[in-house]
Design an enzyme around this catalytic site. Structure first.
Site, PDB file in Angstrom:
ATOM      1  N   CYS A 169      -0.152   2.325   8.605  1.00  0.00           N
ATOM      2  CA  CYS A 169       0.635   1.328   7.873  1.00  0.00           C
ATOM      3  C   CYS A 169       0.033  -0.062   7.946  1.00  0.00           C
ATOM      4  CB  CYS A 169       2.026   1.198   8.477  1.00  0.00           C
ATOM      5  SG  CYS A 169       2.885   2.704   8.739  1.00  0.00           S
ATOM      6  N   CYS A 212       3.625   8.506   0.160  1.00  0.00           N
ATOM      7  CA  CYS A 212       4.245   7.633   1.160  1.00  0.00           C
ATOM      8  C   CYS A 212       4.293   6.236   0.566  1.00  0.00           C
ATOM      9  CB  CYS A 212       3.400   7.660   2.436  1.00  0.00           C
ATOM     10  SG  CYS A 212       3.929   6.464   3.673  1.00  0.00           S
ATOM     11  N   GLU A 236       0.812  -1.206   0.000  1.00  0.00           N
ATOM     12  CA  GLU A 236       0.000   0.000   0.000  1.00  0.00           C
ATOM     13  C   GLU A 236       0.846   1.257   0.000  1.00  0.00           C
ATOM     14  OE1 GLU A 236      -2.008   0.284   4.069  1.00  0.00           O
ATOM     15  OE2 GLU A 236      -1.877  -1.860   3.695  1.00  0.00           O
ATOM     16  N   CYS A 285       1.916  -1.392  15.402  1.00  0.00           N
ATOM     17  CA  CYS A 285       1.927  -1.303  13.936  1.00  0.00           C
ATOM     18  C   CYS A 285       1.268  -2.514  13.277  1.00  0.00           C
ATOM     19  CB  CYS A 285       3.366  -1.159  13.455  1.00  0.00           C
ATOM     20  SG  CYS A 285       3.509  -1.009  11.680  1.00  0.00           S
TER      21      CYS A 285
END
Ligand code: SAH
Length: 344
Positions: free
Chosen positions: A331, A103, A90, A117
Site C-alpha cells: 500500500c 484492490c 493506486e 504501512c
C-alpha cells in the site's frame, strides 16, 4: 456534484431538476455503470444538448492512468491513477484461480499511522468519492479487457474513516442496474474502528469484513497501530461478534508477520487465547518491508511453522500469496514514488 457518485434514486431526482424525463436516469446509469463510459460524450443515445447540460452541471469522474507496472513474476498489475484535482491513488489487479480481483484505495493517504504501512507516512490528504472508488475498477476493466469478479478495499486509506462514501460505493457496485457485483465478492478491510463496525453490522450486508489484527495483545498492538490506543481488543472482538451475529458473515483477521516482533511462539499462545473457539479465519501476510521503516518480514519456513501451530489449536489459517513484490506491491509505495519524482 459527481454524476458517477449518485445513487439511481439521486440521479432520478437530478433529472427532475434538469426538467428531463425520469427514464434518462436509467440511460445515464447504464452508460456509467454497465458500459463504464469514460466521458459523457460517449453516451451517444442522449441528445447533444443533454450531454452539454450534463457537462455544465456536473463533474464526471474519469481517472487517468498515469502509470502501470506489471509483475514479471505473477502477472499482477499495479496502477497509478491521477484524480481530477491532481492527486494520485493506486490500485492493483490480481489474477487468482477463483477469478480476477481488484484492490482499490478508499482515501488519498491515510491518518491511521500504522507503523509498517507506506500509505500513512504523509497523513491523510482527502477522502475518495464513491465514483472515484468505482472508477478504479472500471478503468482497470477497460485497460486490461478482463472481467473483474472480486473487489477488495485494501489499498490506501481506512474505509471506515470514509464511511458514508464507502457505503454508497458498495450500493452502487452491487446495484443490479449497474455492475451488479455480488456483495459476497466484496471485502472491506479495517484497522478496527469499533463504532463503524457496529454501524456496518446493522446494514446487514453480505460483504466480508477483514480486521487488521497484526498483534494479539493491546500492548503489542499499540506498538504497531496507533488506533489500538482508541479501541481495545476486547471492544474489537465484541464488535466482530456483533458483526457475525447480524450478518452471518465470518470475520477474516489479517496478521502481517514481522520478524521478531509478532511471529514468536509467545504470540501463537496469545492468539490462541484471543481467537480459540471463535468462528473465524486468520490470514497471515509476511510484512512487505518499506524503506522508511526497519521492519523485516518473517522467513517462509517460520510462516509455515506459525501456521501449523495455530492450526493445532483449531484456528483456520491461510497464508496470503505474496503478489507483485517486484512492483511496489505494498500500500502506498507507488504513490510515494510518484510524489518524490515530482519534487525532484
Ligand atoms: N486501512 C485498512 C485497509 C487498508 S490496508 C486496514 O487497516 O485494514 C490493507 C491491509 O494491508 C491491512 O491489513 C494493512 O495492515 C496491511 N498492510 C499495510 N502495509 C503493509 C505492509 N507493508 N506489509 C503487509 N501488510 C501491510
Amino acid at each position: 456534484m459527481d454524476l458517477k457518485s449518485l445513487t439511481f434514486e439521486e440521479l432520478q431526482k437530478e433529472m427532475n431538476v434538469l426538467g428531463e424525463p425520469k427514464f434518462r436516469a436509467g440511460q445515464i446509469f447504464e452508460w456509467m455503470h454497465v458500459h463504464q463510459a469514460a466521458s459523457v460524450d460517449e453516451m451517444t443515445n442522449l441528445s447533444k444538448a443533454l450531454r452539454e447540460k450534463l457537462k455544465e452541471n456536473y463533474e464526471y469522474t474519469s481517472l487517468k492512468c498515469a502509470r502501470m507496472q506489471e509483475s514479471a513474476v505473477d502477472g499482477t498489475k499495479k496502477f497509478l491513477f491521477e484524480l481530477s484535482d491532481g492527486n494520485y491513488v493506486e490500485s492493483v489487479f490480481m489474477r487468482y484461480h477463483h477469478g480476477n480481483s481488484v484492490c482499490i484505495s478508499s482515501q488519498v493517504g491515510c491518518r491511521m499511522g500504522c507503523k509498517f504501512c507506506a500509505s500513512t507516512l504523509d497523513g491523510l490528504e482527502r477522502n475518495l468519492l464513491p465514483g472515484e472508488m468505482l472508477d478504479q475498477i472500471y478503468r482497470i476493466a477497460a485497460i486490461t479487457g478482463e472481467k473483474i469478479s472480486n473487489v477488495v478495499v485494501m489499498g490506501t486509506g481506512e474505509p471506515m474513516d470514509n464511511y458514508d462514501n464507502l457505503l454508497t460505493f458498495i450500493r452502487l457496485i452491487n446495484d443490479e442496474r449497474g455492475m451488479n457485483l455480488s456483495q459476497r465478492n466484496i471485502t472491506v478491510s479495517t484497522c478496527g474502528i469499533v463504532p463503524k463496525i457496529k454501524e456496518l453490522a446493522k446494514e446487514k450486508l453480505q460483504i466480508t469484513l477483514a480486521l487488521s489484527l497484526h498483534a494479539p495483545t493491546d500492548e503489542k498492538r499499540k506498538k504497531l497501530m496507533p488506533i489500538a490506543n482508541s479501541y481495545s481488543l476486547k471492544e474489537i472482538m465484541e464488535a466482530c461478534r456483533t458483526y457475525f451475529e447480524e450478518t452471518g458473515r465470518r470475520i477474516s483477521f489479517e496478521y502481517a508477520l514481522v520478524a521478531g516482533v509478532n511471529d514468536r511462539d509467545e504470540e501463537v499462545e496469545e492468539l490462541r487465547q484471543l481467537l480459540g473457539g471463535l468462528n473465524c479465519h486468520i490470514n497471515l501476510i509476511p510484512v512487505n518491508p518499506i524503506k522508511e521503516r526497519e521492519f523485516r518480514s518473517t522467513d517462509h519456513l517460520r510462516v509455515l511453522e506459525f501456521q501449523k501451530k495455530l492450526e493445532k489449536y483449531g484456528i483456520n489459517v491461510t497464508i496470503r500469496r505474496e503478489m507483485g513484490r517486484d512492483i511496489d506491491g505494498a500500500c502506498g509505495q507507488l504513490r510515494r514514488r510518484q510524489m518524490s519524482r515530482q519534487q525532484d
